[in-house]
Design an enzyme around this catalytic site. Structure first.
Site, PDB file in Angstrom:
ATOM      1  N   ASP A  67      16.487 -17.224 -11.510  1.00 35.78           N
ATOM      2  CA  ASP A  67      16.357 -16.631 -10.541  1.00 35.78           C
ATOM      3  C   ASP A  67      16.919 -14.901 -10.444  1.00 35.78           C
ATOM      4  O   ASP A  67      17.932 -14.396 -11.121  1.00 35.78           O
ATOM      5  CB  ASP A  67      17.253 -16.767  -8.905  1.00 35.78           C
ATOM      6  CG  ASP A  67      16.976 -15.886  -8.277  1.00 35.78           C
ATOM      7  OD1 ASP A  67      16.516 -15.236  -7.841  1.00 35.78           O
ATOM      8  OD2 ASP A  67      17.781 -16.263  -7.012  1.00 35.78           O
ATOM      9  N   SER A 147       2.994  -1.102  -7.575  1.00 39.29           N
ATOM     10  CA  SER A 147       1.533  -1.191  -6.951  1.00 39.29           C
ATOM     11  C   SER A 147       0.806   0.143  -6.471  1.00 39.29           C
ATOM     12  O   SER A 147       1.269   0.700  -6.300  1.00 39.29           O
ATOM     13  CB  SER A 147       2.215  -2.743  -6.085  1.00 39.29           C
ATOM     14  OG  SER A 147       1.691  -3.021  -4.850  1.00 39.29           O
ATOM     15  N   TYR A 160       7.523  -4.120   1.345  1.00 41.11           N
ATOM     16  CA  TYR A 160       7.683  -4.690   0.158  1.00 41.11           C
ATOM     17  C   TYR A 160       6.969  -2.875  -0.225  1.00 41.11           C
ATOM     18  O   TYR A 160       7.159  -3.002  -1.478  1.00 41.11           O
ATOM     19  CB  TYR A 160       5.798  -4.863   0.607  1.00 41.11           C
ATOM     20  CG  TYR A 160       5.269  -5.445  -1.391  1.00 41.11           C
ATOM     21  CD1 TYR A 160       6.106  -6.596  -2.340  1.00 41.11           C
ATOM     22  CD2 TYR A 160       4.074  -4.942  -1.292  1.00 41.11           C
ATOM     23  CE1 TYR A 160       5.189  -6.767  -3.123  1.00 41.11           C
ATOM     24  CE2 TYR A 160       3.839  -4.900  -2.467  1.00 41.11           C
ATOM     25  CZ  TYR A 160       4.200  -5.957  -3.649  1.00 41.11           C
ATOM     26  OH  TYR A 160       3.765  -6.060  -4.506  1.00 41.11           O
ATOM     27  N   LYS A 164       8.612  -1.628  -3.529  1.00 47.77           N
ATOM     28  CA  LYS A 164       7.277  -0.867  -4.877  1.00 47.77           C
ATOM     29  C   LYS A 164       8.291   0.871  -5.179  1.00 47.77           C
ATOM     30  O   LYS A 164       7.515   0.919  -6.722  1.00 47.77           O
ATOM     31  CB  LYS A 164       6.473  -1.892  -4.701  1.00 47.77           C
ATOM     32  CG  LYS A 164       6.163  -2.752  -4.839  1.00 47.77           C
ATOM     33  CD  LYS A 164       6.510  -3.219  -5.789  1.00 47.77           C
ATOM     34  CE  LYS A 164       6.412  -5.235  -5.890  1.00 47.77           C
ATOM     35  NZ  LYS A 164       6.237  -5.298  -7.778  1.00 47.77           N
TER      36      LYS A 164
HETATM   37  N1  NAD Z   1      -1.649  -9.635  -6.014  1.00 49.15           N
HETATM   38  C1  NAD Z   1      -1.454  -8.413  -5.865  1.00 49.15           C
HETATM   39  O1  NAD Z   1      -2.439  -8.579  -5.930  1.00 49.15           O
HETATM   40  C2  NAD Z   1      -0.174  -7.293  -6.291  1.00 49.15           C
HETATM   41  C3  NAD Z   1      -0.749  -5.616  -6.305  1.00 49.15           C
HETATM   42  C4  NAD Z   1       0.648  -4.900  -7.108  1.00 49.15           C
HETATM   43  C5  NAD Z   1       1.532  -5.637  -6.986  1.00 49.15           C
HETATM   44  N2  NAD Z   1       1.924  -7.155  -7.512  1.00 49.15           N
HETATM   45  C6  NAD Z   1       2.826  -7.232  -8.055  1.00 49.15           C
HETATM   46  O2  NAD Z   1       2.680  -8.213  -8.800  1.00 49.15           O
HETATM   47  C7  NAD Z   1       3.504  -9.049  -9.363  1.00 49.15           C
HETATM   48  C8  NAD Z   1       2.412 -10.593  -9.512  1.00 49.15           C
HETATM   49  O3  NAD Z   1       2.361 -10.644  -8.053  1.00 49.15           O
HETATM   50  P1  NAD Z   1       1.050 -12.256  -8.279  1.00 49.15           P
HETATM   51  O4  NAD Z   1      -0.091 -12.037  -7.517  1.00 49.15           O
HETATM   52  O5  NAD Z   1       0.697 -12.678  -9.299  1.00 49.15           O
HETATM   53  O6  NAD Z   1       2.449 -12.614  -7.463  1.00 49.15           O
HETATM   54  P2  NAD Z   1       2.378 -14.576  -7.297  1.00 49.15           P
HETATM   55  O7  NAD Z   1       2.871 -14.552  -6.010  1.00 49.15           O
HETATM   56  O8  NAD Z   1       1.013 -15.320  -7.950  1.00 49.15           O
HETATM   57  O9  NAD Z   1       3.348 -14.782  -8.553  1.00 49.15           O
HETATM   58  C9  NAD Z   1       5.282 -14.913  -8.717  1.00 49.15           C
HETATM   59  C10 NAD Z   1       5.873 -14.995  -9.026  1.00 49.15           C
HETATM   60  O10 NAD Z   1       7.100 -14.992  -9.334  1.00 49.15           O
HETATM   61  C11 NAD Z   1       7.633 -15.684  -9.150  1.00 49.15           C
HETATM   62  N3  NAD Z   1       9.645 -15.220  -8.209  1.00 49.15           N
HETATM   63  C12 NAD Z   1       9.106 -15.351  -7.534  1.00 49.15           C
HETATM   64  N4  NAD Z   1      10.867 -14.535  -6.470  1.00 49.15           N
HETATM   65  C13 NAD Z   1      11.068 -15.219  -8.478  1.00 49.15           C
HETATM   66  C14 NAD Z   1      12.543 -14.876  -8.371  1.00 49.15           C
HETATM   67  N5  NAD Z   1      13.477 -14.122  -7.942  1.00 49.15           N
HETATM   68  N6  NAD Z   1      13.122 -14.827  -9.888  1.00 49.15           N
HETATM   69  C15 NAD Z   1      11.875 -15.121 -10.991  1.00 49.15           C
HETATM   70  N7  NAD Z   1      10.440 -16.000 -10.449  1.00 49.15           N
HETATM   71  C16 NAD Z   1       9.824 -14.761  -9.125  1.00 49.15           C
HETATM   72  C17 NAD Z   1       7.006 -16.361  -8.517  1.00 49.15           C
HETATM   73  O11 NAD Z   1       7.244 -17.803  -8.282  1.00 49.15           O
HETATM   74  C18 NAD Z   1       5.512 -17.421  -9.270  1.00 49.15           C
HETATM   75  O12 NAD Z   1       5.245 -17.607  -9.954  1.00 49.15           O
HETATM   76  C19 NAD Z   1       4.772  -8.749  -7.884  1.00 49.15           C
HETATM   77  O13 NAD Z   1       5.490  -8.308  -8.636  1.00 49.15           O
HETATM   78  C20 NAD Z   1       3.519  -8.394  -7.660  1.00 49.15           C
HETATM   79  O14 NAD Z   1       3.955  -7.678  -6.221  1.00 49.15           O
HETATM   80  C21 NAD Z   1       0.885  -8.033  -7.030  1.00 49.15           C
END
Ligand code: NAD
Length: 265
Positions: A67, A147, A160, A164
């Site tokens: 975590d 992001s 959020y 970010k």
């Molecule tokens: N998907 C998008 O459009 C997007 C856009 C911009 C930024 N992001 C960022 O990219 C990153 C990954 O996003 P994603 O789309 O792959 O999300 P996702 O939800 O598919 O994966 C996120 C992962 O983080 C893990 N997680 C959550 N809380 C946690 C914690 N406290 N400790 C350890 N692990 C934890 C979850 O179990 C999951 O496996 C994030 O930081 C997200 O904010 C995503």
């Protein structure tokens, strides 16, 4: 010889989505990778799924349940990685969460949950990785997931966006503080990436009445992408591998947009 051969890397949030893709791309270029996630079972499954690929690439794999808001767990993840690969060279602070709410409905719990994982989790991850790199005397690279929400405030996701923006300022502060230890700090800022996070955001926006049908939010949100489509995680990994490689050694304090031209800042 791969672009990141022999580099020991940790990726958090690596049980799925962008984090998993970052880890797999690093392996393809020869890096040793620890897939770390709060979902330990899934992190282990991803690690095992990559074992053969790693052997072929001359790389190593391991996993950790972590975590990112818990400093002791973050330290244990780093210790396991160092025990397995001998050192830590690159740390991706990628774990992130979102939980949309209308601006006036945002609660302290919603704020603390999102800021905790995305903001505090990033700070702790940077600090503990840097301590390890300083102890090694090797320098290293810290890479944070920002992001488009780091550059603009969007409706229904205020905490959020705040979290970010925090990632960008932590990237800049960390770059200034850690430069004397030969540690660079960079970030990358995806736009709309088709992952389970977005599927959940889409459902949440329906639930709070901010959309009328499934898929509408993603369609509207991505209508101004100059490249004409949302991203897949593989659209992100060319940049993330570059940031982990010696090719980016002269970069620090910068956050690279990878959003298909959605926000021109
Ligand atoms: N998907 C998008 O459009 C997007 C856009 C911009 C930024 N992001 C960022 O990219 C990153 C990954 O996003 P994603 O789309 O792959 O999300 P996702 O939800 O598919 O994966 C996120 C992962 O983080 C893990 N997680 C959550 N809380 C946690 C914690 N406290 N400790 C350890 N692990 C934890 C979850 O179990 C999951 O496996 C994030 O930081 C997200 O904010 C995503």
């Amino acid at each position: 010889m791969g672009r990141v051969s022999g580099r020991s890397c940790i990726v958090t949030g690596a049980a799925r989505g962008i984090g998993r893709a970052i880890g797999e791309a690093l392996i393809n270029e020869g890096a040793d990778v620890c897939f770390a996630d709060i979902n330990g079972e899934q992190a282990q499954a991803v690690c095992e799924a990559n074992r053969e690929r790693a052997t072929e690439a001359g790389a190593g794999v391991t996993w950790a349940k972590v975590d990112v808001t818990d400093r002791d767990q973050v330290r244990a993840m780093i210790d396991k990685t160092v025990e397995t690969f001998g050192k830590l060279d690159v740390k991706f602070n990628n774990a992130g969460v979102n939980k949309p709410m209308n601006f006036l409905d945002v609660t302290e719990d919603n704020w603390n949950f999102i800021m905790g994982v995305n903001g505090l989790g990033c700070l702790i991850g940077m600090q503990e990785a840097a301590r390890q790199m300083i102890a090694q005397g090797t320098g290293g690279k810290i890479i944070n997931t920002a992001s488009i929400a780091s550059r603009q405030g969007f409706d229904n996701v205020a905490p959020y966006c705040a979290s970010k923006w925090a990632v960008v300022s932590l990237t800049q502060s960390g770059a200034r503080d850690l430069a004397r230890h030969n540690i660079t700090v960079t970030g990358f800022a995806p736009g709309v990436v088709a992952t389970e996070m977005w599927e959940q955001v889409d459902r949440d926006l329906l639930d709070i009445g901010a959309a009328e049908r499934p898929g509408q939010a993603m369609e509207e949100f991505s209508s101004e992408i100059l490249r004409g489509r949302v991203a897949t995680p593989s659209d992100i990994t060319g940049t993330t591998t570059f940031l982990a490689s010696p090719e980016s050694d002269y970069m620090t304090g910068q956050v690279v947009m990878i959003d298909g031209g959605m926000t021109l800042v």
